[in-house]
Design an enzyme around this catalytic site. Structure first.
Site, short mmCIF file in Angstrom:
data_model
loop_
_atom_site.label_atom_id
_atom_site.label_comp_id
_atom_site.label_asym_id
_atom_site.label_seq_id
_atom_site.Cartn_x
_atom_site.Cartn_y
_atom_site.Cartn_z
N HIS A 79 76.92 24.47 61.97
CA HIS A 79 75.81 24.19 61.46
C HIS A 79 75.23 22.58 62.03
CE1 HIS A 79 78.06 22.34 58.22
NE2 HIS A 79 77.42 21.42 58.19
N GLU A 130 71.37 22.48 57.66
CA GLU A 130 71.77 21.82 56.36
C GLU A 130 70.59 20.81 56.56
OE1 GLU A 130 75.66 19.82 56.16
OE2 GLU A 130 75.61 19.55 54.37
#
Ligand code: CO
Length: 134
Positions: A79, A130
């Protein structure tokens, strides 16, 4: 809405080997391993002048990155994390626009002790995003 790139997270099978790769081969400053039982990972922070790379090793069989490593046995980018000033305002605006927030939609305390949320990769070009409030 989004600000600086806070970190790129790379899932790895062998944290010691990956730490050596970044420290010895690439010559980066690397932290000691930090167990994060609440997140099912052990993390090493690679400090770069403009951002961080986080090396994530699964902790336990229920680790959220265990399946990712089954599909990507050499490891891979898991991520990317962008900074936001107000995570609840960012969440509400993204939901209004149809983006899916993972889990129950409430921020959790992340690896840096700050509130984080994850956004569905299918809504962001196949990339798990995120958000971290700074
Ligand atoms: Co992260």
């Amino acid at each position: 809405m989004i600000g600086r790139l806070n970190h790129v997270a790379i899932a790895v099978k062998d944290l010691a080997a990956s730490t050596a790769l970044y420290r010895d081969t690439l010559g980066a400053t690397v932290s000691a391993p930090l167990p994060q039982p609440a997140h099912g990972v052990t993390v090493v922070f690679v400090e770069l002048p403009n951002t961080k790379v986080e090396l994530l090793e699964p902790m336990g069989e229920a680790s959220p990155i265990a399946k990712f490593l089954e599909r990507n046995p050499d490891g891979g980018i898991h991520h990317i994390c962008y900074e936001v000033e107000d995570i609840l305002a960012a969440r509400d605006k993204l939901k209004e626009q149809g983006a899916r927030v993972l889990g129950d939609g409430e921020p959790k305390i992340g690896a840096h002790g700050k509130p984080v949320l994850f956004l569905h990769p299918k809504d962001f070009n196949g990339t798990l995003v995120e958000l971290e409030q700074v």
